[in-house]
Design a protein around this motif. Sequence first.
Motif, PDB file in Angstrom:
ATOM      1  N   THR A  78     -21.722 -49.967  63.965  1.00 49.56           N
ATOM      2  CA  THR A  78     -22.715 -49.656  65.005  1.00 49.56           C
ATOM      3  C   THR A  78     -24.083 -50.248  64.684  1.00 49.56           C
ATOM      4  O   THR A  78     -25.106 -49.741  65.125  1.00 49.56           O
ATOM      5  N   GLY A  79     -24.124 -51.284  63.910  1.00 46.52           N
ATOM      6  CA  GLY A  79     -25.404 -51.937  63.633  1.00 46.52           C
ATOM      7  C   GLY A  79     -25.209 -53.249  62.918  1.00 46.52           C
ATOM      8  O   GLY A  79     -24.205 -53.455  62.213  1.00 46.52           O
ATOM      9  N   ASN A  84     -29.204 -49.632  58.673  1.00 50.47           N
ATOM     10  CA  ASN A  84     -30.164 -49.424  59.753  1.00 50.47           C
ATOM     11  C   ASN A  84     -29.526 -48.848  61.009  1.00 50.47           C
ATOM     12  O   ASN A  84     -30.195 -48.763  62.048  1.00 50.47           O
ATOM     13  N   SER A  85     -28.257 -48.479  60.960  1.00 58.01           N
ATOM     14  CA  SER A  85     -27.573 -47.987  62.150  1.00 58.01           C
ATOM     15  C   SER A  85     -28.242 -46.714  62.673  1.00 58.01           C
ATOM     16  O   SER A  85     -28.619 -45.817  61.907  1.00 58.01           O
ATOM     17  N   SER A  86     -28.394 -46.656  63.986  1.00 63.97           N
ATOM     18  CA  SER A  86     -28.980 -45.472  64.609  1.00 63.97           C
ATOM     19  C   SER A  86     -28.042 -44.274  64.545  1.00 63.97           C
ATOM     20  O   SER A  86     -28.439 -43.144  64.865  1.00 63.97           O
ATOM     21  N   TYR A  87     -26.813 -44.519  64.140  1.00 63.34           N
ATOM     22  CA  TYR A  87     -25.820 -43.438  64.067  1.00 63.34           C
ATOM     23  C   TYR A  87     -25.778 -42.774  62.688  1.00 63.34           C
ATOM     24  O   TYR A  87     -24.862 -42.020  62.392  1.00 63.34           O
ATOM     25  N   TYR A  88     -26.784 -43.056  61.832  1.00 60.68           N
ATOM     26  CA  TYR A  88     -26.766 -42.466  60.487  1.00 60.68           C
ATOM     27  C   TYR A  88     -26.738 -40.930  60.510  1.00 60.68           C
ATOM     28  O   TYR A  88     -26.220 -40.295  59.584  1.00 60.68           O
ATOM     29  N   ARG A 142     -34.709 -39.655  54.930  1.00 56.69           N
ATOM     30  CA  ARG A 142     -33.404 -39.327  55.521  1.00 56.69           C
ATOM     31  C   ARG A 142     -32.544 -38.521  54.550  1.00 56.69           C
ATOM     32  O   ARG A 142     -31.893 -37.549  54.939  1.00 56.69           O
TER      33      ARG A 142
END
Length: 433
Positions: A78-79, A84-88, A142
Amino acid sequence: MSADRSGKLGWMDLLWLLFLGGLALLPPVRETHKQLILLAIGILQLLEGRLVEQLPKRGQSYAVLLKILLAMLLISHTGELSINSSYYPIFYLPVVTAAVYFDPWLTLAWTSIASAAYCSYLLPALQEYELASGAEAELALRILFFFLAAMVVNRFAMENNRQTRRYQMLAEQLARTNRELEQVQAEARRSERLAALGQLSAGLAHEIRNPLGIIKGSAEMLNQRLRTSEPLAAELGGYISSEVNRLSALVSRFLDFARPLRIETRACSVASIMERVLRAVAATWSGPKIRIDRQFERELPHAAVDENLCEQVFVNLIQNAYDAMNEGGGRLRISIALSARGERSGIEVRVADSGPGIPAELREQIFNPFFTTKRGGVGLGLSIVSKIVDEHRGSIELLDGQSVGEESGACFVIFLPLAEQIVASEAETASRV
């Protein structure tokens, strides 16, 4: 976090599917791997309860581990750069699951594993790119939020578990108290019946005894005068005399039941009294062989009992057990151990036979006066036993043999307070007066 065990979708399951459907509609929409991974997460979430139920020891760990793996697969598809995926935030799913299932230390361990899995995507990214300014702080932020969410959820879950255990303990204590209250009420009703019937029996027995004495004396006089001239009349007079003797003995038992007991307690060894009774009953037994199993705890403290009355209690119970096994013999198990009833300590005596037992519908009446299951029985033996035990401030109950490990038969359980408990109780009563 678990699925409904009945196999039907609940409203929480529908919400899960709705939220996952929302993720599926967000970019990248045409990424097939992403959609398949979201579908796998939804299936795992629905079947998680069954997994934990089927594997109670490892199912929870498997559920967290599978969610970590699926989270890693999702952000890798997804990235452009997985780190850097927004789905982390999908890593919150295994973190929260671990917080619900485990204690704080294991929650920290699983959160560390999930954080390491997420940070593992930083290594391939560093081979092609350099960290931008503030990237380290963003990554640390995060990770710290992972741990913060884990601790908040774990605290709530632990508190909820403590409350659940507390309510369970209260429910068990309430159920135990209700059972004890029912037993006390049953004993109180039995004592009231015994007291009323005892007064009636005492008056009736005194009224019967005088006419019986006159009848017996008259029959003996007729027997002496007609012994030679009228043999038949003399024989009938003998019958009258013998039957009067039987009735007189029965009246004496009524009086023994009705009159107040004079108990002289002292510290005695219950095991020694039981051994003496077992030898006495066995010596007079002429029926089939009865095997006796003794289970006596060693170095038992003494109980405060009237030795003669306590022996009478044991004789009645042992003799009844022998009579119950009169058909083909059997096994008599006697156990004596230290026990407690609430805050009172005492000696518990169990007399369990392998006879036919007593039907459940008759157990409530077995201690009532004039109730008997024997042919020709009077029905006062167990009533007198109950009265003696009550006077000793103890208790007696009848259990089903199967409930105490016997294939059949009956089991009488007697509780007798320890000697020092009786002394303390009497001292407390005297201080109140």
